[in-house]
Design a protein around this motif. Sequence first.
Motif, mmCIF file in Angstrom:
data_model
loop_
_atom_site.group_PDB
_atom_site.id
_atom_site.type_symbol
_atom_site.label_atom_id
_atom_site.label_comp_id
_atom_site.label_asym_id
_atom_site.label_seq_id
_atom_site.Cartn_x
_atom_site.Cartn_y
_atom_site.Cartn_z
ATOM 1 N N LEU A 1 0.842 -1.203 0.000
ATOM 2 C CA LEU A 1 0.000 0.000 0.000
ATOM 3 C C LEU A 1 0.876 1.251 0.000
ATOM 4 C CD1 LEU A 1 -2.743 -1.083 2.578
ATOM 5 C CD2 LEU A 1 -2.932 -1.006 0.081
ATOM 6 N N ARG A 2 1.975 1.196 0.728
ATOM 7 C CA ARG A 2 2.940 2.305 0.725
ATOM 8 C C ARG A 2 3.540 2.474 -0.669
ATOM 9 N NH1 ARG A 2 6.864 5.268 3.583
ATOM 10 N NH2 ARG A 2 9.034 4.893 3.009
ATOM 11 N N ARG A 3 3.884 1.347 -1.295
ATOM 12 C CA ARG A 3 4.428 1.395 -2.643
ATOM 13 C C ARG A 3 3.388 1.914 -3.632
ATOM 14 N NH1 ARG A 3 5.846 -3.478 -2.758
ATOM 15 N NH2 ARG A 3 7.993 -3.182 -2.046
ATOM 16 N N SER A 4 2.110 1.570 -3.411
ATOM 17 C CA SER A 4 1.035 2.017 -4.296
ATOM 18 C C SER A 4 0.894 3.535 -4.266
ATOM 19 C CB SER A 4 -0.289 1.357 -3.885
ATOM 20 O OG SER A 4 -0.205 -0.049 -3.962
ATOM 21 N N PHE A 5 1.033 4.140 -3.073
ATOM 22 C CA PHE A 5 0.927 5.595 -2.966
ATOM 23 C C PHE A 5 1.971 6.271 -3.850
ATOM 24 C CE2 PHE A 5 2.477 9.528 -1.025
ATOM 25 C CZ PHE A 5 1.304 10.283 -1.002
ATOM 26 N N GLY A 6 3.205 5.805 -3.755
ATOM 27 C CA GLY A 6 4.264 6.406 -4.547
ATOM 28 C C GLY A 6 4.051 6.208 -6.038
ATOM 29 N N THR A 7 3.548 5.029 -6.417
ATOM 30 C CA THR A 7 3.337 4.742 -7.835
ATOM 31 C C THR A 7 2.149 5.522 -8.398
ATOM 32 O OG1 THR A 7 4.223 2.511 -7.505
ATOM 33 C CG2 THR A 7 2.965 2.903 -9.513
ATOM 34 N N LEU A 8 1.026 5.529 -7.674
ATOM 35 C CA LEU A 8 -0.175 6.223 -8.153
ATOM 36 C C LEU A 8 0.026 7.737 -8.216
ATOM 37 C CD1 LEU A 8 -2.834 4.148 -6.175
ATOM 38 C CD2 LEU A 8 -2.413 4.059 -8.648
ATOM 39 N N SER A 9 0.947 8.253 -7.372
ATOM 40 C CA SER A 9 1.188 9.695 -7.368
ATOM 41 C C SER A 9 1.734 10.186 -8.700
ATOM 42 C CB SER A 9 2.159 10.062 -6.241
ATOM 43 O OG SER A 9 1.606 9.755 -4.983
ATOM 44 N N GLU A 10 2.370 9.295 -9.458
ATOM 45 C CA GLU A 10 2.931 9.700 -10.737
ATOM 46 C C GLU A 10 1.847 10.085 -11.742
ATOM 47 O OE1 GLU A 10 5.652 6.794 -12.199
ATOM 48 O OE2 GLU A 10 7.042 7.007 -10.506
ATOM 49 N N TRP A 11 0.630 9.547 -11.555
ATOM 50 C CA TRP A 11 -0.470 9.918 -12.441
ATOM 51 C C TRP A 11 -0.820 11.398 -12.287
ATOM 52 C CZ3 TRP A 11 -2.914 6.978 -16.154
ATOM 53 C CH2 TRP A 11 -2.642 5.603 -16.161
ATOM 54 N N CYS A 12 -0.516 11.956 -11.124
ATOM 55 C CA CYS A 12 -0.842 13.368 -10.859
ATOM 56 C C CYS A 12 0.314 14.297 -11.204
ATOM 57 C CB CYS A 12 -1.223 13.547 -9.386
ATOM 58 S SG CYS A 12 -2.547 12.468 -8.833
ATOM 59 N N GLU A 13 1.412 13.726 -11.741
ATOM 60 C CA GLU A 13 2.587 14.502 -12.113
ATOM 61 C C GLU A 13 3.129 15.319 -10.938
ATOM 62 O OE1 GLU A 13 1.589 16.807 -15.542
ATOM 63 O OE2 GLU A 13 1.441 15.063 -16.856
ATOM 64 N N VAL A 14 3.111 14.696 -9.772
ATOM 65 C CA VAL A 14 3.631 15.334 -8.563
ATOM 66 C C VAL A 14 5.158 15.248 -8.572
ATOM 67 C CG1 VAL A 14 3.617 15.289 -6.037
ATOM 68 C CG2 VAL A 14 1.571 14.649 -7.315
ATOM 69 N N PRO A 15 5.868 16.312 -8.204
ATOM 70 C CA PRO A 15 7.334 16.235 -8.128
ATOM 71 C C PRO A 15 7.786 15.071 -7.253
ATOM 72 C CG PRO A 15 6.618 18.501 -7.891
ATOM 73 C CD PRO A 15 5.373 17.654 -7.884
ATOM 74 N N VAL A 16 8.787 14.359 -7.725
ATOM 75 C CA VAL A 16 9.262 13.178 -7.001
ATOM 76 C C VAL A 16 9.686 13.531 -5.576
ATOM 77 C CG1 VAL A 16 11.028 11.374 -6.941
ATOM 78 C CG2 VAL A 16 9.982 12.033 -9.118
#
Length: 434
Positions: free
Chosen positions: A359-374
Motif C-alpha cells: 500500500l505504501r508502494r502504491s501511494f508512490g506509484t499512483l502519485s505519478e499519475w498526478c505529475e507530482v514532483p518526485v
Amino acid sequence: MAKVNFTLARIDAHRCLSGKSQCFLWDEKTPGLGLRATVAGAKSFIFQGKIHGSTVRVTIGDPKSWPIDKAQEEARRLQRMIDEGKDPRQVRADQRAISVARKADALRQDVTFAIAWEAYVNARKPYWSDRHYQDHENLASEGGASKKRGKGLTMPGPLASLRPLKLSDLASVRIAEWLKSHTADRPTMAALSYRLLRAFIRWADETEEYRGAIPTDAYKARNVKDAVPKVKAKDGDCLQREQLPAWFDAVRNIDNPVISAYLQALLLSGPRREEMAALKWTDVDFQWRSLSLSDKIEDAGRVIPLTPYLSSLLVALPRRNEWVFSSLGAEDGKIAEPRIAHNQALAAAGLPHLTLHGLRRSFGTLSEWCEVPVGVVAQIQGHKPSAIAEKHYRRRPLDLLRMWHDKIEVWILEQAGVEFASTSETSEQLAGSE
C-alpha cells in the motif's frame, strides 16, 4: 642503616614506631633486602638498590607467603638485574604487560559471536533508531518466544546460527556458507543480516578488545560478495489504477472501522505500517491539517499533511485511549494485526495478494499519475533525499506539501469512485466536530 640477620622471631617482632608511617629492618646477609612495617601493622619484604644514581625500591611480598631464604634469593636476582643495567620496575611492568596481552589474546581467540554481538549492540544502541536496534535484536534472536502478532513461536533470526561460533571462526568460507544456507528461504533477511554483520566486523576491528580476532577477509572476500543475495522489489505488489474501485469498496466494508481507516490511511499517505500504527491523538492536528509521524530516517520524526478525506475517517474513530488506531484486544492498546482483515477484503474483491508495504508502494506509484514532483512524494513518505538539490536546497513547507497531497487524494478517490464532499465543506464539518 642498622642491619640484622633475618630470623622468624625478629620478623614477627618488627613494629613501626609511633609517629612514623613506615619503618624498615635490613638484612645483614643479603644487600638490599629489607622488611617494611607500616603503622597499620602490615609487613612486606622489599628490595632497594641504585641504578644510574637513582634509588630503586621494589616490593617482594608478604613474609607470610615468602620464606626468608626465598626472599633473599629474589633480592639477589633483582640486584643482578641492576648490575646488568636493567631497572627491575620496568622489567616487572614489561612482564605484566606481556601477561595481560597474552590473556587478552586468549580471550579474543575464545570469545563467541554471541558475547561480542551483545557488547556491540549495547555500545552502538545510543546511536541507532528504535527500528534499527530492533532489527539487530530480531535477526540475532534464537527464536522460541511467543509471537506478538498471531499464534505460535518466533523463528530464529539468520544471525542466530553464528552465535555459538568463536570470532576466529568467522572466516570468509564460513560466512559464504552461512549466506547460502539462508538465501533460498529468506533472501531479504539474509541480505539485511549480512549488512548488519559487516558493520559488526568493522566495529570489532576498531575495538581493542576484539581487534584481530576476526579474519581480515571475513566479509571482503569474493566468495562472500558472490553469496550475498541480490534482492529486488516485489513485482506486482502494488495497486493498479483500475483496481482502486474494487479495493476501496472491499476495504470500506470491513466491519472494524479502525482497521478500515488504517488501511485507507496507508494508501492515501504512504507511510510505513509501524509509523501509522503508532499515531497518537496528540499527533493529529485537525485545525491545521497535519500528522506527526515517527520516522526511521529523521530522529525528530516528520510532519505530513492531513488530507480532507483521511481527516474525516479519523474524526469518526472512537477515542478509547491515546492511540488513533486503537484496539481493545491488543496488549499495548493499538492495532496489532490488520493483515487478516486486509487479506479477506482482497479475496472478496477478487484482487491479487497485496502486502501492507504494498500500500505504501502504491501511494508512490499512483502519485505519478498526478505529475507530482518526485521530491514531494519522497518527503511525504519519509524517504532519504536522492539528490544534492533535494538534500541541501529543498525545504518544502507543509502548505506546499498539502497542495500536492490533496491533489493526490482527490485523484485516487475519483479513480476509486468514492464520493466525498469538497474541501471547504469538509473543513466546516471537522471544525464543528471539534
